[in-house]
Each structure stands twice: as C-alpha cells, then as structure tokens.
Design a protein around this motif. Structure first.
Motif: not given
Ligand code: FRU
Length: 482
Positions: A17, A33, A44, A76, A144-145, A198-199, A298, A302
């Motif tokens: 990311d 990341q 990371k 992260y 997160r994020d 996420e994110c 990105w 994943p």
């Molecule tokens: C998304 C993610 C985020 C996390 C990060 C870890 O690609 O899984 O949620 O913070 O990558 O590298």
C-alpha cells in the motif's frame, strides 16, 4: 528487464500500500508498505519517496521501522495529516502475541500510533493513540489503517474493521487535539461487502462526499468484483443525496449527521470499483498544491491467485500506479493520469488508425493516446500477441485478456460500461506501458484497467488495431524514478 522507469517501485524487496501521501513544504511525499530484502513480503516498514512535481520520484529511505512494543510485528498502513506546518503520520502498529491464537479474534494487537515531522524526513518519537481496549467490544483484532481529516473545528478518524462475527465495518472517531479520540460511531456496512473493510479514505470532490475502502470477501460476479479483494468508493448521485436529505428531514449533512450518513452510504448499491484490472488495491488520495484531488494505488492485490515470479526473480515485487487526477460526473469518479506526465514524453509520433494498422516500438516504456474512435461491432487493440483489449459495441463491454502466459496466471477481466455517464460508447483509450505494468484508461478515466504484464522481449513490441478508425499519438517515456 521488468523494473519500471516511471512508476514508483521498491529499490529492492517488496512494496504494498501507499501510505501517508501528502503535499508538504513544497514537496510531495509517498510512503509505502515496504519489506526490504524480502521480495515475497515479510516485515513491514514504511519506505519513503519524495518528488517536487509528482512525476520525478526519489527514494529517500526508511521512514518508520517496527521497533517498539506497540508495532513490533509491522508498521502497517496509515495516512498523513498536515497541520500548522507539521506533517503528522498516523498508522497501525501490528503485534502478534506468541501463542496458539487465530489472530482474528485473539492474539493480535492493532494499535494506532502517531508521529510528527517538521521537515518531512526526521520523525519524532511515536505516540500511542489507540489500543485494543479502545475499540468497541464487538470488534475482532482486525481494526486498522487510520485516515484522519479535519472538519469544522474538530478532527475525524476512520478505521477499517472486521467485527468478531466477521462483518465489514468502519469505526468513526472524533478528537479536538488529535491525541484523545472518542468513538463517534461504529458504521456497520452492507453484509454483501464481505467480512472486512480495510484502507479507508474520505474526501470531498466538488459537492460529493466520497468514502473509499477495500472490501474483502465479496461474491464474485461476471463483470464486477472479479478479484480476490476489491477496492472502490462509495458516493451518492445528486438524486440519491436528495432522497437522503428528504427522508431525514435535513438540507445538508452537518457534522453531527456524519455517522448516520455513513451508515446509509456503506452499501453495495453506492459502491463502484476504482479499477477493473487484475492489480489495483489500497489507494490513497491527497490534495495537490493547486487543490486537485490525486489518487495513487498499489498496482497489486494481496493473496492473488496469479503471480509476479519474473519480478521476484529480479529481487523486487510490486509498484504503484501513476498519480491520477480525480473528477466526478453524475456520482461517477473519473481517474486520469496527472497532466504533468506529459513532461516525460519524448519521440512523439502521430498517426491515423485504421483496421489492421500495426505500430512498432522498441521502447520499454511508452504512452499512447487513441482518440476519436469509430468502432465496429467489435474493436480490439492488441499489444504484441499477448494482450487484447476488446470493445463489444452492442454489449457495451470492454474485456482485457492475457495470452501466451504473459499474464503469469492472469486471464480476462471485463468492464460493463453501459450504466456509466458515457452510455457505453467507446471514445478514447490511453495505454501507459512500463516494462511490466499496463495502465489502460478508457473514456478519460471513466474505466481503468491496471495489470502487470510480462512480455517475453521488449526490443520488438507491436500495437495492433482491429475494427476501429481513430487518431493516435505515441510517446516514449523518460526515466523518472531514482
Ligand atoms: C492492505 C493491508 C492493510 C495493512 C497493510 C499491511 O493491503 O492489508 O490493511 O495495513 O496491508 O501491509
């Protein structure tokens, strides 16, 4: 052979990311990341690129290391917030407690940490802002994020989340000082979005409030949600917004209505994917010096079932898209390469496209813009014999396909253009190619396909057109990453 010339990529090792992207003190910053020395991923860190023009990027080193008890298993993703001449970074400190845990509901620390920089390169000590105990009790260990922004006289933070019973959610926090944060609302998203968001990102584009996020666990459809995880944005059209106002008896979204509004917004019916290609995820937006909203993603996903072995063999994996300018029409967000990219153009060639026209190039990095397209029932652009982009005029569908194993497991992806503002008519195509990355922008960024592509050789590349007449301009691209 596959390292890019004008897309941000890791010096070596792994990248995922974009993080903390911002304009600060006359420079653009994109953190990322980063797992140095581990092209297949691993620990990371935050790597750091800088630029004065968003085009020529310089790698300046590691900005954040996972070096304390609250982030020891990964610094992260997170964001930057620029306030009063200070760059403030907020990110997730990942901790995996040793033991026999599932690391979903137990065994993981997921803390929000913050640090500051007054010069964009030296970082302060880290502050611990939120820890597990600060999250609502129905949350799993996947929160997160952080995305932080200011509105009115306060600050908001959005966090991506998975509930203990695996439902997707966002947490909205509020603060007056960016240190003490209070939960404003748990926003439970539409369950059709899977089990996790996420994110998150949050911004306004003209009058539209846009929330972006990456849902995990959606059901795949023929022309939507085709990747393992999705990445997109939620926004309402003007008429949907008016419906929301009238059903809530309000005439605007005040700060106190923010949570209620998000509750309504996080539904699949307001969700559009940023990109229809194989490799796009976790984008971040920021405001350029002149106010434009810029998005960098990105160029990867994943846990994808396809690979980048050819790049891993060179000791690195993954990269970013070029910065894209965002614009909105009828609630649909357009993403198009920033105009500054023209500064990298050399060796311009102009030509008329007709069926079976072939262009040859020996360049590993080019930009080709095809406009005024008149398409037959079926029109195709081929890159070598390897990649085809086919437009079906009756169906109003574009299909990107890889052949000859040059997609490393990537097959086909489709985009339904029929409901888009352009009504499904193909008007223009822009193809950015950079050694092993393709970004294909259709109709000024109404639809985009980002994908890795591994041609067997670069010294004789062809672009071939079938079933169309058009005008085209071709440029080689200068090297811009150092
Ligand atoms: C998304 C993610 C985020 C996390 C990060 C870890 O690609 O899984 O949620 O913070 O990558 O590298």
């Amino acid at each position: 052979m596959y390292r890019h010339k004008y897309h941000i990529l890791p010096p070596e090792g792994w990248l995922n990311d974009p993080n903390g992207s911002c304009y600060f003190n006359g420079k653009y910053h994109v953190f990322f990341q980063y797992s140095p020395g581990q092209p297949e991923g691993g620990d990371k860190y935050w790597g750091h690129y800088e630029s004065v023009d968003m085009i020529n990027w310089k790698y300046v080193g590691i900005a954040i290391s996972p070096d304390m008890e609250y982030d020891c298993d990964g610094a992260y993703s997170g964001c930057a917030y620029v306030d009063d001449g200070v760059m403030e970074l907020f990110y997730t400190g990942n901790v995996k407690h040793p033991g026999n845990y599932d690391y979903i509901n137990e065994g993981r620390g997921h803390n929000v940490l913050a640090l500051k920089s007054i010069d964009g390169s030296h970082m302060s000590d880290k502050d611990v802002i939120l820890i597990n105990a600060d999250y609502p009790s129905d949350m799993s260990c996947h929160v997160r994020d952080p995305k932080v922004w200011r509105e009115g006289n306060g600050y908001f933070m959005l966090l991506g989340a998975r509930t203990r019973d695996s439902k997707p959610a966002l947490l909205l926090y509020k603060s007056q000082d960016k240190k003490n944060w209070k939960l404003e609302q748990t926003v439970y998203a539409d369950e059709k979005l899977g089990y996790m968001l996420e994110c998150p990102d949050y911004f306004t584009l003209e009058d539209n409030i846009v929330v972006a996020a990456c849902p995990q666990g959606m059901s795949h459809e023929d022309m939507r949600f085709q990747n393992i995880y999705e990445s997109g944005y939620f926004t309402m059209t003007e008429s949907e917004m008016n419906d929301f106002y009238s059903s809530n008896n309000i005439s605007e979204i005040s700060l106190s209505d923010r949570g209620e509004f998000l509750n309504e917004l996080l539904q699949v019916k307001y969700f559009t994917e940023w990109d229809m290609g194989f490799d796009f995820y976790a984008p971040q937006s920021f405001e350029a010096a002149d106010g434009r909203r810029i998005l960098i993603g990105w160029a990867g996903v994943p846990d994808a079932p396809y690979n980048n072995d050819a790049s891993v063999a060179e000791g690195w994996q993954h990269s970013m898209t070029v910065p894209g300018e965002l614009d909105v029409k009828d609630g649909h967000v357009y993403r198009y390469p920033i105009r500054e990219l023209a500064d990298l153009h050399i060796n311009e060639r102009r030509f008329e496209v007709e069926s079976d026209r072939v262009i040859h190039t020996t360049s590993e990095a080019y930009d080709i813009r095809i406009t005024e397209i008149g398409a037959s029932e079926s029109a195709t652009v081929y890159i070598n014999q390897d990649v085809s982009l086919t437009y079906n005029r009756d169906m109003k569908v574009c299909t990107l396909s890889f052949h000859n194993n040059t997609g490393a497991g990537r097959g086909s992806r489709k985009a339904d253009m029929s409901m888009l503002p352009g009504g499904g008519v193909l008007e223009n195509i822009r193809i950015l190619f950079d050694q092993s990355l393709l970004e294909i922008y259709i109709n000024d960024g109404e639809t985009v396909f980002t994908s890795r592509y591994y041609p067997k050789r670069h010294d004789d590349m062809t672009i071939r057109f079938e079933g169309m007449a058009a005008e085209a301009v071709y440029w080689d691209m200068k090297e811009a990453i150092s």
